[in-house]
Design a protein around this motif. Sequence first.
Motif, PDB file in Angstrom:
ATOM      1  N   ALA A 195     -28.559 -28.095 -33.345  1.00 40.89           N
ATOM      2  CA  ALA A 195     -29.212 -27.787 -32.060  1.00 40.89           C
ATOM      3  C   ALA A 195     -30.494 -28.646 -31.864  1.00 40.89           C
ATOM      4  CB  ALA A 195     -29.039 -26.734 -31.312  1.00 40.89           C
ATOM      5  N   ILE A 196     -31.523 -28.494 -33.690  1.00 41.90           N
ATOM      6  CA  ILE A 196     -32.198 -29.198 -33.445  1.00 41.90           C
ATOM      7  C   ILE A 196     -32.307 -30.322 -33.415  1.00 41.90           C
ATOM      8  CG2 ILE A 196     -34.629 -28.760 -34.170  1.00 41.90           C
ATOM      9  CD1 ILE A 196     -33.966 -26.218 -35.713  1.00 41.90           C
TER      10      ILE A 196
ATOM     11  N   ARG B 166     -26.126 -26.733 -27.441  1.00 36.93           N
ATOM     12  CA  ARG B 166     -25.610 -26.126 -29.075  1.00 36.93           C
ATOM     13  C   ARG B 166     -25.907 -25.592 -29.781  1.00 36.93           C
ATOM     14  NH1 ARG B 166     -22.212 -30.032 -30.410  1.00 36.93           N
ATOM     15  NH2 ARG B 166     -22.552 -29.368 -32.968  1.00 36.93           N
ATOM     16  N   CYS B 167     -27.529 -24.341 -29.268  1.00 32.47           N
ATOM     17  CA  CYS B 167     -27.430 -23.029 -29.123  1.00 32.47           C
ATOM     18  C   CYS B 167     -27.102 -22.378 -29.315  1.00 32.47           C
ATOM     19  CB  CYS B 167     -29.253 -23.839 -28.792  1.00 32.47           C
ATOM     20  SG  CYS B 167     -29.890 -21.593 -29.605  1.00 32.47           S
ATOM     21  N   ILE B 168     -26.809 -21.686 -30.512  1.00 30.31           N
ATOM     22  CA  ILE B 168     -25.812 -20.333 -30.696  1.00 30.31           C
ATOM     23  C   ILE B 168     -26.936 -18.973 -29.624  1.00 30.31           C
ATOM     24  CG2 ILE B 168     -25.114 -18.531 -31.956  1.00 30.31           C
ATOM     25  CD1 ILE B 168     -25.197 -20.527 -34.075  1.00 30.31           C
ATOM     26  N   SER B 169     -28.517 -19.089 -29.562  1.00 30.70           N
ATOM     27  CA  SER B 169     -28.497 -18.493 -28.257  1.00 30.70           C
ATOM     28  C   SER B 169     -28.714 -18.429 -27.140  1.00 30.70           C
ATOM     29  CB  SER B 169     -30.314 -18.355 -28.734  1.00 30.70           C
ATOM     30  OG  SER B 169     -31.217 -17.710 -29.815  1.00 30.70           O
TER      31      SER B 169
ATOM     32  N   CYS C 145     -29.521 -25.588 -39.351  1.00 31.33           N
ATOM     33  CA  CYS C 145     -29.210 -24.428 -38.249  1.00 31.33           C
ATOM     34  C   CYS C 145     -27.744 -24.897 -37.735  1.00 31.33           C
ATOM     35  CB  CYS C 145     -29.541 -25.358 -36.970  1.00 31.33           C
ATOM     36  SG  CYS C 145     -28.764 -25.432 -35.471  1.00 31.33           S
ATOM     37  N   PRO C 146     -26.678 -23.734 -37.518  1.00 31.90           N
ATOM     38  CA  PRO C 146     -25.096 -24.051 -37.656  1.00 31.90           C
ATOM     39  C   PRO C 146     -24.351 -24.838 -37.113  1.00 31.90           C
ATOM     40  CG  PRO C 146     -25.639 -22.020 -37.458  1.00 31.90           C
ATOM     41  CD  PRO C 146     -26.918 -22.361 -37.167  1.00 31.90           C
ATOM     42  N   THR C 147     -25.330 -25.293 -35.874  1.00 33.77           N
ATOM     43  CA  THR C 147     -24.885 -26.542 -34.812  1.00 33.77           C
ATOM     44  C   THR C 147     -25.668 -27.629 -34.781  1.00 33.77           C
ATOM     45  OG1 THR C 147     -25.986 -25.047 -33.493  1.00 33.77           O
ATOM     46  CG2 THR C 147     -23.828 -24.302 -33.003  1.00 33.77           C
TER      47      THR C 147
ATOM     48  N   VAL D  78     -30.393 -17.721 -37.135  1.00 35.80           N
ATOM     49  CA  VAL D  78     -30.588 -18.222 -38.283  1.00 35.80           C
ATOM     50  C   VAL D  78     -32.507 -19.259 -38.483  1.00 35.80           C
ATOM     51  CG1 VAL D  78     -29.965 -20.475 -39.448  1.00 35.80           C
ATOM     52  CG2 VAL D  78     -28.536 -18.939 -38.264  1.00 35.80           C
ATOM     53  N   CYS D  79     -32.258 -19.863 -37.501  1.00 34.69           N
ATOM     54  CA  CYS D  79     -33.477 -21.071 -37.886  1.00 34.69           C
ATOM     55  C   CYS D  79     -34.824 -20.184 -38.081  1.00 34.69           C
ATOM     56  CB  CYS D  79     -34.160 -21.848 -36.971  1.00 34.69           C
ATOM     57  SG  CYS D  79     -34.732 -21.604 -34.966  1.00 34.69           S
TER      58      CYS D  79
ATOM     59  N   VAL E 185     -34.654 -28.717 -29.712  1.00 29.55           N
ATOM     60  CA  VAL E 185     -33.576 -27.799 -29.465  1.00 29.55           C
ATOM     61  C   VAL E 185     -32.458 -28.035 -27.915  1.00 29.55           C
ATOM     62  CG1 VAL E 185     -32.878 -25.710 -29.495  1.00 29.55           C
ATOM     63  CG2 VAL E 185     -34.910 -25.980 -30.584  1.00 29.55           C
TER      64      VAL E 185
ATOM     65  N   CYS F  57     -28.812 -15.735 -32.025  1.00 25.57           N
ATOM     66  CA  CYS F  57     -29.243 -15.819 -33.411  1.00 25.57           C
ATOM     67  C   CYS F  57     -30.140 -16.086 -33.857  1.00 25.57           C
ATOM     68  CB  CYS F  57     -29.021 -17.219 -33.286  1.00 25.57           C
ATOM     69  SG  CYS F  57     -28.518 -18.500 -34.648  1.00 25.57           S
TER      70      CYS F  57
HETATM   71  S1  SF4 Z   1     -30.942 -19.783 -32.824  1.00 26.11           S
HETATM   72 FE1  SF4 Z   1     -29.391 -20.621 -34.186  1.00 26.11          FE
HETATM   73  S2  SF4 Z   1     -28.978 -22.330 -33.039  1.00 26.11           S
HETATM   74 FE2  SF4 Z   1     -30.647 -22.130 -31.759  1.00 26.11          FE
HETATM   75  S3  SF4 Z   1     -31.570 -24.003 -32.766  1.00 26.11           S
HETATM   76 FE3  SF4 Z   1     -32.059 -21.277 -33.884  1.00 26.11          FE
HETATM   77  S4  SF4 Z   1     -30.755 -21.689 -35.837  1.00 26.11           S
HETATM   78 FE4  SF4 Z   1     -29.607 -23.352 -34.636  1.00 26.11          FE
END
Ligand code: SF4
Length: 373
Positions: free
Chosen positions: A199-200, A210-213, A195-197, A240-241, A206, A238
């Motif tokens: 956030a988890i 901090r979650c990009i979504s 997770c880039p930020t 990514v996860c 979550v 986002c």
């Molecule tokens: S959606 Fe992106 S920022 Fe949000 S928890 Fe998943 S990886 Fe992290």
Amino acid sequence: MRQLTSRVKEEAHRLGFDLVGVMRIEPLAEDEKRYLDWLRAGMSADMAYLQRRPTLRARPDELVPGARSIISLAVNYYSGEFDEVGPGQGRIARYAWGRDYHEVIPPRLRALVARIEEWIGRKVQARCFVDAVPLLERAVARRAGLGRIGFNSCLITDRFGSWVFLAEILLDVDLMPDEEDSRTCLRALDCINDCPTGAITQHYVVDARRCISYLTIENRGIVERALRPLIGDWLFGCDVCQDVCPHNRRLPKTTWKEFHPQSGVGKTLALDDVLSIESDEAFQHRFRHTALRRAKRRGLLRNAAIVAANQRYEPAIPLLEQLMETDPDPIIRGHAVWALGELAGRRARARIERALEDEHPFVREEARASLER
Ligand code: SF4
């Protein structure tokens, strides 16, 4: 009851739903506790709608008085991988590539209710929901046997991974409940690590702040300066996860053509196009029938400014200058100031100095911070 339940499931599949399960109406006591803890910790950020009557979300018996069962349904929306995302392109989360699921799915839910009424020969008291529901949808889906919950808090199904839209029908008809899915996540930890930020914050938790979504869709205000570089090239949402989740490998594509990228905005958008949207009306027209409307013009242009800076996309400089100087929205002006400072540095100094005179304190603060760098 067993026969009716089988018919309901067959009909749901015939209507295109990929997964269907049933939960008897009863409180979701454990989920309620977890949800209230999450709210108390402030992790819902400023999503006020999540804080309204929070216990109702875990008490479907109070949501629709007289309801006996919940039909939980899932629709696979996976329609492939991203192509190479080059400079000047902003990435869209998969769920938003095609048409807005809030518009596409409800007619089929109503069709299912109509069929049930035909079979049992009476009017059914029913409410249909897709996402916009004061109900813990993923908890319901797990209880109805559709899948388990992942560390990233997504529902993970065996056949379609986590790329599913959820929908529910609460109705005053007794149906055979399914067995809940009590399996745990595979515990691969990739979602937490990648997770880039960050956030988890712990397993199954979550932090929306901090979650990009959340930051790129629900939050239409200021994105904290420290988080902007971490957003990378995500223009809306986002994945990514979900992308790194081992449950999400080698999955079938959706049969709903409405969710294919060619039915909606597609996989990416050109930043120049987004930064050139001049009014709320133009935005609404451009993104009608798509999930991107949710971000509003303010949110999407702010995101485009952030992505342009993160990609060092210099062709955006003239558009950012124009937004900084003339856009009526201070959130857009302020993020344009930041992006200009990141992209053009000293070259933009004289222009950014003019933003010190802006009428809005946020824009002035961004200009000050940019000039001090
Ligand atoms: S959606 Fe992106 S920022 Fe949000 S928890 Fe998943 S990886 Fe992290």
